[in-house]
Design a protein around this motif. Structure first.
Motif, PDB file in Angstrom:
ATOM      1  N   LYS A 104      -6.915   3.112  -0.794  1.00  0.00           N
ATOM      2  CA  LYS A 104      -7.078   1.905  -1.605  1.00  0.00           C
ATOM      3  C   LYS A 104      -6.133   1.929  -2.804  1.00  0.00           C
ATOM      4  N   GLY A 131      -2.574   1.428  -1.593  1.00  0.00           N
ATOM      5  CA  GLY A 131      -2.353   0.023  -1.253  1.00  0.00           C
ATOM      6  C   GLY A 131      -2.060  -0.804  -2.489  1.00  0.00           C
ATOM      7  N   ARG A 132      -2.763  -0.529  -3.581  1.00  0.00           N
ATOM      8  CA  ARG A 132      -2.511  -1.242  -4.836  1.00  0.00           C
ATOM      9  C   ARG A 132      -1.135  -0.910  -5.387  1.00  0.00           C
ATOM     10  N   GLN A 177       1.525  -0.010  -3.669  1.00  0.00           N
ATOM     11  CA  GLN A 177       2.529  -0.654  -2.838  1.00  0.00           C
ATOM     12  C   GLN A 177       2.594  -2.139  -3.117  1.00  0.00           C
ATOM     13  N   THR A 178       1.448  -2.773  -3.362  1.00  0.00           N
ATOM     14  CA  THR A 178       1.419  -4.199  -3.674  1.00  0.00           C
ATOM     15  C   THR A 178       2.155  -4.477  -4.963  1.00  0.00           C
ATOM     16  N   VAL A 179       1.941  -3.664  -5.975  1.00  0.00           N
ATOM     17  CA  VAL A 179       2.599  -3.847  -7.264  1.00  0.00           C
ATOM     18  C   VAL A 179       4.083  -3.557  -7.143  1.00  0.00           C
ATOM     19  N   PHE A 225       6.095  -3.985  -4.566  1.00  0.00           N
ATOM     20  CA  PHE A 225       6.845  -4.975  -3.823  1.00  0.00           C
ATOM     21  C   PHE A 225       6.751  -6.367  -4.415  1.00  0.00           C
ATOM     22  N   ASN A 226       5.980  -6.583  -5.441  1.00  0.00           N
ATOM     23  CA  ASN A 226       5.880  -7.905  -6.066  1.00  0.00           C
ATOM     24  C   ASN A 226       6.725  -8.009  -7.300  1.00  0.00           C
TER      25      ASN A 226
END
Length: 125
Positions: free
Chosen positions: A114, A117-118, A120-122, A124-125
């Protein structure tokens, strides 16, 4: 018959070599026990690796007690005692209650996934 004083003197005189051997082997064997629990290996394999890991941690605890016998009370002795005791408890837990340890390992894995995942989200944004 062996004299315990001779063994204790040997332990203290060769402290650097003993710790250089026991600390990594203790950590690696306990990690292998946790990996075997996480992979749901057969109880015989868990018992075998846990036995070796318990041997290493038990030897470390006995080695630290030889220092306590002569009154050496320093931070490294407490750190090694904590490490040996923690690894010994984990290995006993793995043999006695493998299902509860497997559940905790699974929860830790889910939590790390989890968090990753956070990240990686940050990223790539």
């Amino acid at each position: 018959m062996m004299d315990f004083t001779t063994i204790a003197e040997f332990s203290r005189n060769n402290c650097l070599g003993i710790c250089a051997f026991l600390v990594p082997f203790n950590l690696l064997a306990t990690l292998q026990t946790l990996i075997f629990i996480g992979l749901n290996r057969p109880p015989s394999q868990i018992l075998l690796i846990s036995g070796f890991a318990s041997l290493y941690s038990g030897l470390m605890v006995l080695h630290v007690f030889t220092w306590f016998m002569i009154g050496v009370v320093m931070i490294p002795t407490y750190v090694l005692l904590l490490l040996g005791t923690t690894c010994l408890i984990i290995n006993i837990w793995a043999v006695q209650f493998p299902k509860s340890l497997r559940y905790i390992i699974g929860q830790i894995v889910l939590w790390v996934q989890k968090i990753m995942g956070r990240i990686q989200t940050v990223a790539f944004n």
